[in-house]
Design a protein around this motif. Structure first.
Motif, PDB file in Angstrom:
ATOM      1  N   GLY A 116      33.107-151.110  -5.335  1.00  0.00           N
ATOM      2  CA  GLY A 116      34.269-151.832  -5.937  1.00  0.00           C
ATOM      3  C   GLY A 116      35.675-151.312  -6.177  1.00  0.00           C
ATOM      4  O   GLY A 116      36.156-151.717  -6.913  1.00  0.00           O
ATOM      5  N   HIS A 117      35.396-150.411  -5.288  1.00  0.00           N
ATOM      6  CA  HIS A 117      36.767-149.286  -5.644  1.00  0.00           C
ATOM      7  C   HIS A 117      37.826-149.872  -5.818  1.00  0.00           C
ATOM      8  O   HIS A 117      39.326-149.436  -6.138  1.00  0.00           O
ATOM      9  CB  HIS A 117      36.315-148.001  -5.197  1.00  0.00           C
ATOM     10  CG  HIS A 117      36.597-148.082  -3.978  1.00  0.00           C
ATOM     11  ND1 HIS A 117      35.693-147.995  -2.547  1.00  0.00           N
ATOM     12  CD2 HIS A 117      37.803-147.519  -3.735  1.00  0.00           C
ATOM     13  CE1 HIS A 117      36.114-148.186  -1.472  1.00  0.00           C
ATOM     14  NE2 HIS A 117      37.623-147.605  -1.209  1.00  0.00           N
ATOM     15  N   ASP A 118      38.154-150.473  -4.780  1.00  0.00           N
ATOM     16  CA  ASP A 118      39.303-151.506  -3.988  1.00  0.00           C
ATOM     17  C   ASP A 118      39.640-153.152  -4.748  1.00  0.00           C
ATOM     18  O   ASP A 118      41.104-153.703  -4.001  1.00  0.00           O
ATOM     19  CB  ASP A 118      39.319-151.556  -2.751  1.00  0.00           C
ATOM     20  CG  ASP A 118      39.942-149.599  -2.353  1.00  0.00           C
ATOM     21  OD1 ASP A 118      40.818-149.531  -2.998  1.00  0.00           O
ATOM     22  OD2 ASP A 118      40.316-150.193  -1.467  1.00  0.00           O
ATOM     23  N   LEU A 119      38.788-153.663  -5.794  1.00  0.00           N
ATOM     24  CA  LEU A 119      39.131-154.646  -6.268  1.00  0.00           C
ATOM     25  C   LEU A 119      40.466-155.239  -5.910  1.00  0.00           C
ATOM     26  O   LEU A 119      40.935-155.829  -6.372  1.00  0.00           O
ATOM     27  CB  LEU A 119      37.948-154.703  -6.802  1.00  0.00           C
ATOM     28  CG  LEU A 119      36.644-155.201  -6.836  1.00  0.00           C
ATOM     29  CD1 LEU A 119      35.759-155.666  -7.626  1.00  0.00           C
ATOM     30  CD2 LEU A 119      36.698-156.552  -5.823  1.00  0.00           C
ATOM     31  N   GLY A 120      41.183-154.010  -6.843  1.00  0.00           N
ATOM     32  CA  GLY A 120      42.734-154.186  -6.782  1.00  0.00           C
ATOM     33  C   GLY A 120      44.029-153.840  -6.376  1.00  0.00           C
ATOM     34  O   GLY A 120      45.416-153.936  -6.793  1.00  0.00           O
ATOM     35  N   HIS A 121      43.405-153.883  -5.240  1.00  0.00           N
ATOM     36  CA  HIS A 121      43.866-153.673  -3.826  1.00  0.00           C
ATOM     37  C   HIS A 121      45.245-155.145  -3.555  1.00  0.00           C
ATOM     38  O   HIS A 121      44.853-155.954  -4.173  1.00  0.00           O
ATOM     39  CB  HIS A 121      43.119-153.365  -2.570  1.00  0.00           C
ATOM     40  CG  HIS A 121      43.969-151.736  -2.592  1.00  0.00           C
ATOM     41  ND1 HIS A 121      45.717-151.913  -1.924  1.00  0.00           N
ATOM     42  CD2 HIS A 121      43.620-150.965  -2.270  1.00  0.00           C
ATOM     43  CE1 HIS A 121      45.986-150.126  -1.621  1.00  0.00           C
ATOM     44  NE2 HIS A 121      44.653-149.729  -1.491  1.00  0.00           N
ATOM     45  N   THR A 122      46.513-154.639  -3.808  1.00  0.00           N
ATOM     46  CA  THR A 122      46.997-156.072  -3.151  1.00  0.00           C
ATOM     47  C   THR A 122      47.391-156.421  -2.334  1.00  0.00           C
ATOM     48  O   THR A 122      46.870-155.986  -1.545  1.00  0.00           O
ATOM     49  CB  THR A 122      48.809-155.583  -3.311  1.00  0.00           C
ATOM     50  OG1 THR A 122      48.698-154.398  -2.850  1.00  0.00           O
ATOM     51  CG2 THR A 122      48.997-154.983  -5.247  1.00  0.00           C
ATOM     52  N   PRO A 123      47.665-157.964  -1.676  1.00  0.00           N
ATOM     53  CA  PRO A 123      48.552-157.946  -0.105  1.00  0.00           C
ATOM     54  C   PRO A 123      49.049-157.268   0.774  1.00  0.00           C
ATOM     55  O   PRO A 123      50.198-156.705  -0.139  1.00  0.00           O
ATOM     56  CB  PRO A 123      48.780-159.172  -0.484  1.00  0.00           C
ATOM     57  CG  PRO A 123      49.385-159.378  -2.174  1.00  0.00           C
ATOM     58  CD  PRO A 123      48.491-158.332  -2.992  1.00  0.00           C
ATOM     59  N   PHE A 124      48.734-157.010   1.953  1.00  0.00           N
ATOM     60  CA  PHE A 124      49.135-155.824   3.021  1.00  0.00           C
ATOM     61  C   PHE A 124      50.443-154.631   2.362  1.00  0.00           C
ATOM     62  O   PHE A 124      50.282-153.137   2.632  1.00  0.00           O
ATOM     63  CB  PHE A 124      50.989-157.118   2.269  1.00  0.00           C
ATOM     64  CG  PHE A 124      51.572-157.994   2.479  1.00  0.00           C
ATOM     65  CD1 PHE A 124      50.900-158.764   3.814  1.00  0.00           C
ATOM     66  CD2 PHE A 124      52.178-158.949   1.759  1.00  0.00           C
ATOM     67  CE1 PHE A 124      51.381-160.145   4.406  1.00  0.00           C
ATOM     68  CE2 PHE A 124      52.578-160.623   1.896  1.00  0.00           C
ATOM     69  CZ  PHE A 124      52.083-160.310   3.065  1.00  0.00           C
ATOM     70  N   GLY A 125      48.159-154.063   2.019  1.00  0.00           N
ATOM     71  CA  GLY A 125      48.046-153.253   1.577  1.00  0.00           C
ATOM     72  C   GLY A 125      48.800-151.691   0.813  1.00  0.00           C
ATOM     73  O   GLY A 125      49.482-152.780  -0.743  1.00  0.00           O
ATOM     74  N   HIS A 126      48.736-150.827   0.645  1.00  0.00           N
ATOM     75  CA  HIS A 126      50.503-149.900   0.165  1.00  0.00           C
ATOM     76  C   HIS A 126      51.737-150.071  -0.097  1.00  0.00           C
ATOM     77  O   HIS A 126      51.775-150.087  -0.638  1.00  0.00           O
ATOM     78  CB  HIS A 126      50.534-148.500   1.040  1.00  0.00           C
ATOM     79  CG  HIS A 126      49.087-147.993   0.692  1.00  0.00           C
ATOM     80  ND1 HIS A 126      48.463-147.440  -0.722  1.00  0.00           N
ATOM     81  CD2 HIS A 126      48.227-147.560   1.001  1.00  0.00           C
ATOM     82  CE1 HIS A 126      46.682-147.362  -0.998  1.00  0.00           C
ATOM     83  NE2 HIS A 126      46.628-146.608   0.823  1.00  0.00           N
TER      84      HIS A 126
END
Length: 320
Positions: A73-83
């Protein structure tokens, strides 16, 4: 309550069955829209973190289901196109944007049609405390880390995973060769992908068991090698001119979509057509920023590109 699964197992299953988790397969890790099939995505990153974290947790006799739930679950909030997406939303949203904070928002409020996933405190705490950016790999302040050792393990597994698989992807892409890796790093962590991961994981396990003081430990030699490898990747991969050029294109896409939605309301693309969101009327400007940010952060790379193309690019047509 479930009479078959323990609470942390239930949390893990709620995460893996969520729509947000499935969308991670089409979100960038480092290389935007790579043509090869073997580059990491955000989903494969999460799976590699989970595997490394479970190995460490098992050796240290920690709670594996808790470790796995936090890792998945740690990266569920990541956006499109990464950082690139994260940096742009951080500029545009008045409250800023951090993917680890947004991951908590996803599991608390956005998933399950706004009902959230009702996860345990330990998993939620591990998710929101997993990120370290370029800060200390082993923070000195307890307030910077998860309250559980399992959450702290995931934080370290995250960096072990990404410094190794980002290096592997850079070698695959031809950005680096094995000879480019500094000898001082290679002598400590090894000269192959599997050796490097094993060396880092083994060092963490052995040093922690040797200290036996309730904290996680890494030897000074290995800590310096991991830190040097991370710096090497920032200097030679993440800022590589081709990677950076795509990064800037992605920022433009996110910025244009954000401004368009703020002005016109959120739209969705169905079959190549624009459909206005029925709830497109904002309560106030703060509400508009929040909902636009949530919507864009949840997009996959390809959906963001599709929306951008439909809104901003002219559609060829002919008169019959």
């Amino acid at each position: 309550m479930c009479d078959i699964r323990l609470p942390f197992q239930r949390d893990r299953d709620r995460i893996t069955h969520s729509k947000t988790f499935r969308r991670l397969k089409h979100k960038t890790q480092v290389f935007l829209a790579p043509t090869g099939d073997h580059y990491r995505t955000r989903l494969t990153h999460v799976l590699e973190v989970s595997q490394i974290a479970r190995t460490i947790a098992s050796a240290l006799c920690l709670n594996e289901p808790l470790t796995e739930a936090i890792a998945l679950g740690h990266d569920l909030g990541h956006t499109p196109f990464g950082h690139a997406g994260e940096a742009t939303l951080n500029e545009l949203h008045p409250g800023g944007f951090r993917h680890y904070v947004h991951s908590l928002r996803v599991v608390d409020f956005l998933e399950n049609d706004g009902k959230g996933l009702n996860l345990t405190f330990e998993v939620r705490n591990g998710i929101v405390r997993h990120s370290k950016g370029r800060a200390d790999i082993l923070p000195k302040q307890k307030s910077e880390t998860a309250v559980t050792l399992e959450g702290q393990v995931v934080r370290l597994a995250d960096i072990i995973a990404y410094v190794n698989h980002d290096l592997d992807d850079a070698l695959r892409a031809g950005i680096l060769t094995e000879g480019d890796l500094p000898v001082r790093i290679k002598n400590i962590v090894g000269d192959r992908h599997s050796k490097r991961i094993e060396a880092m994981v083994r060092d963490l396990i052995v040093e922690t068991l040797t200290a036996d003081d309730g904290d996680l430990h890494i030897s000074d030699t290995m800590l310096e090698a991991i830190s040097d490898l991370r710096t090497f990747l920032y200097d030679n991969v993440y800022t590589y001119y081709k990677v950076h050029a795509e990064f800037e294109k992605a920022r433009r896409i996110i910025r244009d979509l954000y401004n368009y939605f703020m002005e016109n309301g959120i739209v969705r693309i169905r079959g190549g057509r624009i459909e206005k969101n029925a709830n497109g009327e904002w309560l106030d400007e703060k509400d508009a920023h929040r909902r636009v940010c949530d919507y864009i952060a949840g997009m996959t790379d390809r959906y963001a590109l599709s929306v951008y193309e439909t809104i901003f690019l002219p559609e060829p047509w002919s008169v019959k």
